[in-house]
Design an enzyme around this catalytic site. Sequence first.
Site, PDB file in Angstrom:
ATOM      1  N   GLY A   1      35.561  16.982  -4.934  1.00  0.00           N
ATOM      2  CA  GLY A   1      35.550  17.742  -3.696  1.00  0.00           C
ATOM      3  C   GLY A   1      36.581  17.209  -2.742  1.00  0.00           C
TER       4      GLY A   1
ATOM      5  N   PRO B   1      38.298  15.492   0.630  1.00  0.00           N
ATOM      6  CA  PRO B   1      37.957  14.232   1.284  1.00  0.00           C
ATOM      7  C   PRO B   1      36.919  14.447   2.393  1.00  0.00           C
ATOM      8  CG  PRO B   1      40.334  14.586   1.283  1.00  0.00           C
ATOM      9  CD  PRO B   1      39.720  15.825   0.772  1.00  0.00           C
TER      10      PRO B   1
ATOM     11  N   THR C   1      33.640  14.859   2.313  1.00  0.00           N
ATOM     12  CA  THR C   1      32.514  15.781   2.157  1.00  0.00           C
ATOM     13  C   THR C   1      31.238  15.055   1.756  1.00  0.00           C
ATOM     14  OG1 THR C   1      33.428  16.228  -0.012  1.00  0.00           O
ATOM     15  CG2 THR C   1      33.740  17.905   1.658  1.00  0.00           C
ATOM     16  N   GLY C   2      31.303  13.727   1.693  1.00  0.00           N
ATOM     17  CA  GLY C   2      30.069  12.973   1.455  1.00  0.00           C
ATOM     18  C   GLY C   2      29.861  12.540   0.015  1.00  0.00           C
TER      19      GLY C   2
ATOM     20  N   HIS D   1      51.859  34.518  24.777  1.00  0.00           N
ATOM     21  CA  HIS D   1      51.834  34.239  23.339  1.00  0.00           C
ATOM     22  C   HIS D   1      50.386  34.172  22.831  1.00  0.00           C
ATOM     23  CE1 HIS D   1      53.618  32.270  19.667  1.00  0.00           C
ATOM     24  NE2 HIS D   1      52.354  31.892  19.550  1.00  0.00           N
ATOM     25  N   GLU D   2      49.568  33.402  23.522  1.00  0.00           N
ATOM     26  CA  GLU D   2      48.182  33.230  23.065  1.00  0.00           C
ATOM     27  C   GLU D   2      47.386  34.518  23.199  1.00  0.00           C
ATOM     28  OE1 GLU D   2      47.281  30.769  21.355  1.00  0.00           O
ATOM     29  OE2 GLU D   2      49.071  29.590  21.764  1.00  0.00           O
TER      30      GLU D   2
ATOM     31  N   HIS E   1      48.093  36.847  20.330  1.00  0.00           N
ATOM     32  CA  HIS E   1      47.264  36.592  19.137  1.00  0.00           C
ATOM     33  C   HIS E   1      45.882  37.224  19.305  1.00  0.00           C
ATOM     34  CE1 HIS E   1      49.839  33.851  17.065  1.00  0.00           C
ATOM     35  NE2 HIS E   1      49.836  32.934  18.009  1.00  0.00           N
TER      36      HIS E   1
HETATM   37  P1  ADP Z   1      34.051  11.141   0.663  1.00  0.00           P
HETATM   38  O1  ADP Z   1      33.616  10.011  -0.203  1.00  0.00           O
HETATM   39  O2  ADP Z   1      33.687  12.485   0.113  1.00  0.00           O
HETATM   40  O3  ADP Z   1      35.485  11.102   1.085  1.00  0.00           O
HETATM   41  P2  ADP Z   1      32.192   9.979   2.487  1.00  0.00           P
HETATM   42  O4  ADP Z   1      30.956  10.033   1.668  1.00  0.00           O
HETATM   43  O5  ADP Z   1      32.866   8.663   2.571  1.00  0.00           O
HETATM   44  O6  ADP Z   1      33.231  11.070   2.004  1.00  0.00           O
HETATM   45  O7  ADP Z   1      31.849  10.526   3.933  1.00  0.00           O
HETATM   46  C1  ADP Z   1      32.443  10.010   5.081  1.00  0.00           C
HETATM   47  C2  ADP Z   1      31.523  10.159   6.273  1.00  0.00           C
HETATM   48  O8  ADP Z   1      31.349  11.525   6.595  1.00  0.00           O
HETATM   49  C3  ADP Z   1      30.135   9.659   5.999  1.00  0.00           C
HETATM   50  O9  ADP Z   1      30.026   8.320   6.322  1.00  0.00           O
HETATM   51  C4  ADP Z   1      29.267  10.520   6.899  1.00  0.00           C
HETATM   52  O10 ADP Z   1      29.188   9.968   8.189  1.00  0.00           O
HETATM   53  C5  ADP Z   1      30.035  11.805   7.002  1.00  0.00           C
HETATM   54  N1  ADP Z   1      29.503  12.852   6.112  1.00  0.00           N
HETATM   55  C6  ADP Z   1      30.196  13.489   5.151  1.00  0.00           C
HETATM   56  N2  ADP Z   1      29.434  14.423   4.542  1.00  0.00           N
HETATM   57  C7  ADP Z   1      28.221  14.371   5.104  1.00  0.00           C
HETATM   58  C8  ADP Z   1      26.995  15.079   4.899  1.00  0.00           C
HETATM   59  N3  ADP Z   1      26.880  16.034   3.983  1.00  0.00           N
HETATM   60  N4  ADP Z   1      25.941  14.764   5.680  1.00  0.00           N
HETATM   61  C9  ADP Z   1      26.046  13.814   6.613  1.00  0.00           C
HETATM   62  N5  ADP Z   1      27.167  13.112   6.851  1.00  0.00           N
HETATM   63  C10 ADP Z   1      28.261  13.372   6.133  1.00  0.00           C
END
Ligand code: ADP
Length: 603
Positions: free
Chosen positions: A205, A207, A209-210, A426-427, A430
């Site tokens: 996924g 960057p 996204t958890g 301009h804005e 849009h």
């Molecule tokens: P990745 O490994 O996908 O790059 P991370 O897991 O390191 O991302 O996420 C970075 C930070 O983003 C986490 O520490 C958290 O604070 C926040 N975060 C990302 N996704 C979520 C989620 N689904 N729920 C809660 N916090 C999230």
Amino acid sequence: MNEIKTPKKPIIFYYVIALLVLMLINFWLIPYMLQTQVKEVDYGMFMSMIEEKDIGRVEIQDNKILFTDKEDSKVYKTGVMNDPELTMRLYRSGAKFASQIIEPTSPFLSFLLTWILPLLIFFGIGQYMTKRMMKNVGGGNSMMFNMGKSNAKVYVKSSNGIRFSDVAGEDEAKENLTEIVEYLHNPGKYKEIGASMPKGILLVGPPGTGKTMLAKAVAGEANVPFFSMSGSEFVEMFVGMGASKVRDLFKQAKEKAPCIVFIDEIDAIGKKRDGQFGGNDEREQTLNQLLTEMDGFEGNNGVIILAATNRPESLDPALLRPGRFDRRVPVELPDLKGREEILKVHAKKIKLGQDVDFTKIARMASGASGAELANIVNEAALHAVRDGKGYATQADLEESIEVVIAGYQKKNAILTDKEKLIVSYHEIGHALVAAKQTHSAPVQKITIVPRTSGALGYTMQVEEGNHYLMTKEEIENKIATFTGGRAAEEIVFGSVTTGASNDIEQATKLARAMITRYGMSDDFDMVAMETVSNQYLGGDTSLACSAQVQAKIDEQVIALVKSQHEKAIQILTDNRSKLDELANFLYERETITGEEFMEILER
Ligand code: ADP
């Protein structure tokens, strides 16, 4: 989860301990061992022992008397008294007069004890310390010792570890991973049927996204240790070191099974092996070792490997075949509901005012990742502190979205009046083009406060719901909206500025995608002229067609953008009075909300 670290003591600590032990041995233990034990008693006791005929041998020296008991088992010592009868009494008691009661130790034994023993002890301490150092340098005391050790961060189970409930949204990913947790809790259930767990699971996924969070949550839910290491940490300066790190990591993991091993950014080692001359030997060896290790353990031994990447297409096919990373869990950007939940999870950490509307914020932050949403909430709290408030309000959150999207407000960027007017037109251009095309999303907010990102103003559009498909008309309308800014400048001022460069880029990108990837042109039917090579990282594309077709594509892109540009000019010319009214309003106020905009438009 708590990370375990071996406490590191300075090396001098060990030297001081060794020195103390040696001193103790040399000055106390050895003399003590060499000495025969002598008990000091008073003269009275000596006399009574004579009376009782309990003296074995006796030796009278100038300043002391040494004697033993009848059995010759103990040596006693007492002082000398003026006692002329003593010799006679002793003789009568049957004591033997000896010349040397305490025998000197044999020179060989004393040599052994004073020289060889300390040496042996010193050698033993040295061995022990070297071993300890080898173990400790995982933390990085010395470069040479450090190589070849995995130095993975180890987290142990703890009550405050990350749980699935901390990861908002991502329901599909969580559902998929729940099975792993279930397995780690009760492997017997799976073994009974003969099912084996996947050895490796790949989280893919964009960057932020958890992915890391999810991996930690699996360990947290299953209550097992969690080894974490980044792919790039494996690759060392010397060939073979990475491979040895992989071996070490798996050895540690097997000892701690059941456990989770998490390899972040696995593409750093898992890139396709291309076999080109001068390829990266170290990386390939590391990858080979990883493949071997994954083959080497049984599916049911309790070690589960989770890996994360945002470039799945670059991974070596050998890594993805069944038996290695055979399961792929997509961790996508959150949708509207997901964004709202993520905001709520992070908002628990800060103090909020009554007026906060999470749905609205989630709408405004369309396309934001979990990490960005976390950042938005934190920025809002910081903003509230800067304003001297005790809690963050809706306004703080909205401002922080803009900060995250467009950067901070530029405090001292002074626009000339003329520039400000151009930016206003301009804005509004849009926004007006967007609003007049029925399919376009309504405007949320327009502002002409310059931002540190370089934007002199921007229009924030808001999607009402989740969009998964876009029709041809919708994309065309979007292109028209992008050209609306420049169109307004042309109509009102009769000249153009540099302010439209970003719009031009975006419009071209969309038009190009329509023709080369979405099959929305008449000539190419359903043939892909471009392929996306980097889905999760910006979506770079590479052309896959002949030069002639390329030229044709360019022509069509130009024609498409041109026609939408003309459409925008038409819309604005038809609504010239509204354009002026709105632009002047924005020029005066610098910010206009969606409601104000619609109100003026519908007046
Ligand atoms: P990745 O490994 O996908 O790059 P991370 O897991 O390191 O991302 O996420 C970075 C930070 O983003 C986490 O520490 C958290 O604070 C926040 N975060 C990302 N996704 C979520 C989620 N689904 N729920 C809660 N916090 C999230």
